[in-house]
Design an enzyme around this catalytic site. Structure first.
Site, PDB file in Angstrom:
ATOM      1  N   GLU A   1      58.791  18.878 -58.087  1.00 45.37           N
ATOM      2  CA  GLU A   1      59.392  17.555 -57.837  1.00 45.37           C
ATOM      3  C   GLU A   1      60.667  17.856 -57.077  1.00 45.37           C
ATOM      4  O   GLU A   1      61.617  18.384 -57.662  1.00 45.37           O
ATOM      5  CB  GLU A   1      59.728  16.860 -59.161  1.00 45.37           C
ATOM      6  CG  GLU A   1      58.542  16.590 -60.050  1.00 45.37           C
ATOM      7  CD  GLU A   1      57.674  15.459 -59.558  1.00 45.37           C
ATOM      8  OE1 GLU A   1      58.119  14.683 -58.680  1.00 45.37           O
ATOM      9  OE2 GLU A   1      56.538  15.360 -60.033  1.00 45.37           O
TER      10      GLU A   1
ATOM     11  N   CYS B   1      67.067  11.599 -56.805  1.00 41.17           N
ATOM     12  CA  CYS B   1      66.150  12.075 -55.769  1.00 41.17           C
ATOM     13  C   CYS B   1      65.512  10.926 -54.999  1.00 41.17           C
ATOM     14  O   CYS B   1      65.217  11.046 -53.824  1.00 41.17           O
ATOM     15  CB  CYS B   1      65.071  12.930 -56.407  1.00 41.17           C
ATOM     16  SG  CYS B   1      64.314  12.111 -57.813  1.00 41.17           S
TER      17      CYS B   1
ATOM     18  N   GLU C   1      69.182  15.495 -47.169  1.00 37.35           N
ATOM     19  CA  GLU C   1      69.505  14.882 -48.458  1.00 37.35           C
ATOM     20  C   GLU C   1      70.960  15.200 -48.792  1.00 37.35           C
ATOM     21  O   GLU C   1      71.310  16.369 -48.975  1.00 37.35           O
ATOM     22  CB  GLU C   1      68.572  15.454 -49.534  1.00 37.35           C
ATOM     23  CG  GLU C   1      68.731  14.781 -50.869  1.00 37.35           C
ATOM     24  CD  GLU C   1      67.842  15.401 -51.937  1.00 37.35           C
ATOM     25  OE1 GLU C   1      67.747  16.638 -52.000  1.00 37.35           O
ATOM     26  OE2 GLU C   1      67.259  14.639 -52.727  1.00 37.35           O
TER      27      GLU C   1
ATOM     28  N   LYS D   1      64.659  26.182 -68.444  1.00 39.06           N
ATOM     29  CA  LYS D   1      65.827  26.791 -67.784  1.00 39.06           C
ATOM     30  C   LYS D   1      66.633  25.625 -67.216  1.00 39.06           C
ATOM     31  O   LYS D   1      66.337  25.108 -66.139  1.00 39.06           O
ATOM     32  CB  LYS D   1      65.353  27.730 -66.670  1.00 39.06           C
ATOM     33  CG  LYS D   1      66.269  28.910 -66.370  1.00 39.06           C
ATOM     34  CD  LYS D   1      67.660  28.542 -65.913  1.00 39.06           C
ATOM     35  CE  LYS D   1      67.735  28.242 -64.435  1.00 39.06           C
ATOM     36  NZ  LYS D   1      69.024  27.604 -64.058  1.00 39.06           N
TER      37      LYS D   1
HETATM   38  P1  NAD Z   1      68.419  23.224 -57.203  1.00 41.01           P
HETATM   39  O1  NAD Z   1      67.140  23.388 -56.498  1.00 41.01           O
HETATM   40  O2  NAD Z   1      69.627  23.864 -56.663  1.00 41.01           O
HETATM   41  O3  NAD Z   1      68.300  23.744 -58.701  1.00 41.01           O
HETATM   42  C1  NAD Z   1      67.268  23.321 -59.559  1.00 41.01           C
HETATM   43  C2  NAD Z   1      66.980  24.400 -60.565  1.00 41.01           C
HETATM   44  O4  NAD Z   1      66.507  25.557 -59.881  1.00 41.01           O
HETATM   45  C3  NAD Z   1      68.216  24.843 -61.369  1.00 41.01           C
HETATM   46  O5  NAD Z   1      67.825  25.093 -62.699  1.00 41.01           O
HETATM   47  C4  NAD Z   1      68.616  26.127 -60.670  1.00 41.01           C
HETATM   48  O6  NAD Z   1      69.295  27.034 -61.500  1.00 41.01           O
HETATM   49  C5  NAD Z   1      67.277  26.686 -60.236  1.00 41.01           C
HETATM   50  N1  NAD Z   1      67.383  27.575 -59.092  1.00 41.01           N
HETATM   51  C6  NAD Z   1      68.310  27.530 -58.096  1.00 41.01           C
HETATM   52  N2  NAD Z   1      68.113  28.557 -57.231  1.00 41.01           N
HETATM   53  C7  NAD Z   1      67.054  29.267 -57.682  1.00 41.01           C
HETATM   54  C8  NAD Z   1      66.379  30.421 -57.235  1.00 41.01           C
HETATM   55  N3  NAD Z   1      66.774  31.088 -56.144  1.00 41.01           N
HETATM   56  N4  NAD Z   1      65.310  30.860 -57.940  1.00 41.01           N
HETATM   57  C9  NAD Z   1      64.921  30.212 -59.058  1.00 41.01           C
HETATM   58  N5  NAD Z   1      65.537  29.132 -59.553  1.00 41.01           N
HETATM   59  C10 NAD Z   1      66.583  28.643 -58.872  1.00 41.01           C
HETATM   60  O7  NAD Z   1      68.590  21.652 -57.375  1.00 41.01           O
HETATM   61  P2  NAD Z   1      69.806  20.863 -58.003  1.00 41.01           P
HETATM   62  O8  NAD Z   1      70.937  20.936 -57.044  1.00 41.01           O
HETATM   63  O9  NAD Z   1      70.013  21.296 -59.423  1.00 41.01           O
HETATM   64  O10 NAD Z   1      69.222  19.374 -58.079  1.00 41.01           O
HETATM   65  C11 NAD Z   1      69.252  18.500 -57.025  1.00 41.01           C
HETATM   66  C12 NAD Z   1      67.893  18.443 -56.350  1.00 41.01           C
HETATM   67  O11 NAD Z   1      66.903  18.042 -57.295  1.00 41.01           O
HETATM   68  C13 NAD Z   1      67.843  17.406 -55.260  1.00 41.01           C
HETATM   69  O12 NAD Z   1      67.219  17.959 -54.121  1.00 41.01           O
HETATM   70  C14 NAD Z   1      66.986  16.298 -55.862  1.00 41.01           C
HETATM   71  O13 NAD Z   1      66.326  15.499 -54.915  1.00 41.01           O
HETATM   72  C15 NAD Z   1      66.048  17.066 -56.702  1.00 41.01           C
HETATM   73  N6  NAD Z   1      65.427  16.206 -57.721  1.00 41.01           N
HETATM   74  C16 NAD Z   1      64.117  15.816 -57.539  1.00 41.01           C
HETATM   75  C17 NAD Z   1      63.502  14.967 -58.471  1.00 41.01           C
HETATM   76  C18 NAD Z   1      62.079  14.531 -58.297  1.00 41.01           C
HETATM   77  O14 NAD Z   1      61.488  14.083 -59.281  1.00 41.01           O
HETATM   78  N7  NAD Z   1      61.492  14.662 -57.127  1.00 41.01           N
HETATM   79  C19 NAD Z   1      64.225  14.527 -59.582  1.00 41.01           C
HETATM   80  C20 NAD Z   1      65.542  14.947 -59.729  1.00 41.01           C
HETATM   81  C21 NAD Z   1      66.126  15.800 -58.789  1.00 41.01           C
END
Ligand code: NAD
Length: 493
Positions: free
Chosen positions: A263, A298, A397, A187
């Site tokens: 993650e 991240c 963040e 997804k």
């Molecule tokens: P996000 O949490 O908003 O979204 C991530 C995914 O989750 C997307 O596919 C989104 O559609 C889905 N999602 C969102 N709301 C949801 C819900 N209510 N139920 C189920 N799925 C849902 O994150 P983002 O804004 O896409 O990415 C940025 C974040 O990702 C930052 O916090 C960053 O630190 C983190 N990140 C972490 C790593 C790591 O390895 N630790 C790597 C890359 C990014």
């Protein structure tokens, strides 16, 4: 690398439907959503908006092929060959994939073509090679018995991924999950679905059986939640925000107690001691670490902790080295920093900059939206001084091109400030004192500690967080374990 990626744009054909059971199909509802480029705010294509019904179809196909065994129970050497072919096809289409990534989420073409796409291909290749090289175990049990410890694929894995490194985060999941024999439903983030959709057909062309790799574009609250709550999904492999990671723990608890690996976010300290050496070089590496990918990493070293005796000098140097990161056209091969992912993210980041000013921090560089005439989402590299660690900009963040600098007196205060965070993804430490380096590396609560650098990532090494930065590890052979059940079989002789 082509001299001008723009010339490839007319040749692109966007895959904008879901990829279910080996075919591109419209969402069951017929709904689509606009895929907007942050380069200029224009719509690239309309993408299938999957929801619970599409999730049901994909999970049924994933389960059927898993039980049939054509991937889950085939010779691991076969999985290796097919995955290597998949990686070769990604390589063949690398320029197209790089261009899709840049158009979709605004990162510079030099980063897509030079970092994200090669890194994604490498992840698939590396796990393909590992598929037939990881052995199971026999335990030192009673002499009249044999006790086998074997790993089996978990089953149906849903990979829910973010937009900051769209194909690379997808590949970090696909590599180990496919190599160990699982069926995977990806997804992608709604902001960046294009590369995941494109590689689905490359996987099929390589010979990955129908239903083993499916892609469901859609929104988090609908498609993402439906995967998280599905009774026949065995595992969620998530990368994204801490807040959404917690939702997945709840979904799992309220459904079938599926495995959840997370993650999540970070606010990585970058601790600079006065004895660290060449401050100009350290400031440059630190600025590069934050502003690469417009701060949307991240593990970016976004929280500088600098010893008070060198504070003013060091912050001035970071502000100097922020300057070359001025945002420019992502399709120009010389651009270092492109757009942030979309207008919403831009408003969020600008909101943090405003909050920093209101809390009394000083903007030492940047601080504004730029390139407004393009219709895109661009923010200057921004450096904050006069920050205390309790400020919102030091605790939360920001996920944009913003770095904050807090000062400390001594080792004890450095460690205390570094730990004063809900996150624990990475910690960076600059010192020439070898015993301080070892001592503090042990004390820092982070999945990765980098000494005298801020870059320390490779597919060979595990990556993941302490505290609210996650549960589990991506990359390295450690990642393969999380996609497996461990079975113990006793045989009485
Ligand atoms: P996000 O949490 O908003 O979204 C991530 C995914 O989750 C997307 O596919 C989104 O559609 C889905 N999602 C969102 N709301 C949801 C819900 N209510 N139920 C189920 N799925 C849902 O994150 P983002 O804004 O896409 O990415 C940025 C974040 O990702 C930052 O916090 C960053 O630190 C983190 N990140 C972490 C790593 C790591 O390895 N630790 C790597 C890359 C990014």
């Amino acid at each position: 690398m082509p001299a001008d990626f723009r010339s490839l744009i007319p040749t692109l054909s966007y895959r904008n439907q879901a990829f279910i059971n080996g075919k591109y199909v419209a969402a069951a509802s017929g709904k689509t959503f606009d895929c907007v480029s942050p380069i200029d705010g224009k719509v690239l294509t309309h993408v299938a908006e999957c929801d619970a019904e599409d999730v049901n179809r994909a999970v049924a196909a994933a389960r059927a092929v898993f039980e049939k065994g054509s991937w889950s129970a085939c010779h691991p050497g076969k999985r290796k060959k097919v995955m290597l072919k998949f990686a070769d096809l990604m390589q063949k289409h690398k320029d197209e994939l790089a261009l899709l990534e840049t158009l979709d989420m605004g990162k510079p073409i030099s980063a897509s073509a030079g970092g994200d796409i090669p890194g994604s291909i490498q992840a698939i290749q590396w796990y393909a090679e590992a598929a037939d090289k990881v052995y199971d175990e026999i335990s030192p049990y009673r002499p009249d018995s044999v006790s086998l410890i074997t790993r089996e694929p978990i089953g149906v894995v849903a990979a829910v991924v973010p937009w900051n490194y769209p194909l690379m985060m997808t590949s970090w999941k696909l590599g180990p999950a496919l190599a160990t024999g699982n069926s995977v439903i990806v997804k992608p983030a709604e902001q960046s679905p294009l590369t995941a959709l494109r590689i689905a057909e490359l996987a099929a062309e390589a010979g990955i059986p129908d239903g083993v790799l499916q892609v469901l574009p859609g929104f988090g609250e609908t498609a993402g939640q439906a995967l998280g709550r599905h009774m026949d999904v065995d595992m969620i492999a998530f990368t994204g925000s801490t807040q959404v990671g917690k939702y997945f723990l709840r979904y799992a608890g309220e459904s079938n107690m599926k495995h959840v690996s997370l993650e999540t976010g970070g606010k990585s300290p970058n601790i600079v001691f006065a004895d660290a050496g060449d401050l100009d070089r350290i400031a440059k590496v630190s600025a590069d670490g934050v502003f690469y990918n417009a701060g949307q990493s991240c593990n970016a070293p976004t929280r500088i902790l600098v010893q008070d005796t060198i504070r003013d000098e060091f912050i001035a140097l970071v502000a100097k080295h922020a300057k070359p990161w001025v945002p420019a056209d992502p399709l120009d091969p010389n651009t270092a920093m492109g757009a942030v992912v979309d207008a919403d993210q831009m408003s969020r980041v600008l909101g943090y900059i405003e909050a920093g000013r209101n809390e009394g921090a000083t903007v030492a560089a940047g601080g504004s939206q730029v390139r407004k005439d393009t219709g895109g989402a661009y923010i200057e590299p921004t450096v904050f001084s006069d920050v205390t660690n309790s400020m919102k900009i030091a605790q939360e963040e920001i996920f944009g091109p913003v770095v904050v600098a807090v000062s400390f007196k001594d080792e004890a205060e450095a460690v205390r400030l570094a730990s004063d965070s809900i996150y624990g993804l990475q910690a960076n430490l600059w010192t020439r004192d070898v015993s301080r380096a070892h001592k503090l590396s042990r004390q820092l609560k982070a999945g990765t500690v980098v000494v005298n650098n801020v870059w320390g990532s490779d597919i060979t090494n595990p990556f993941g967080g302490y505290k609210q930065s996650g549960i589990g590890r991506d990359k390295s052979l450690h990642a393969m374990d999380k996609y497996c059940q461990v079975k113990n079989t006793y045989i009485q002789l």
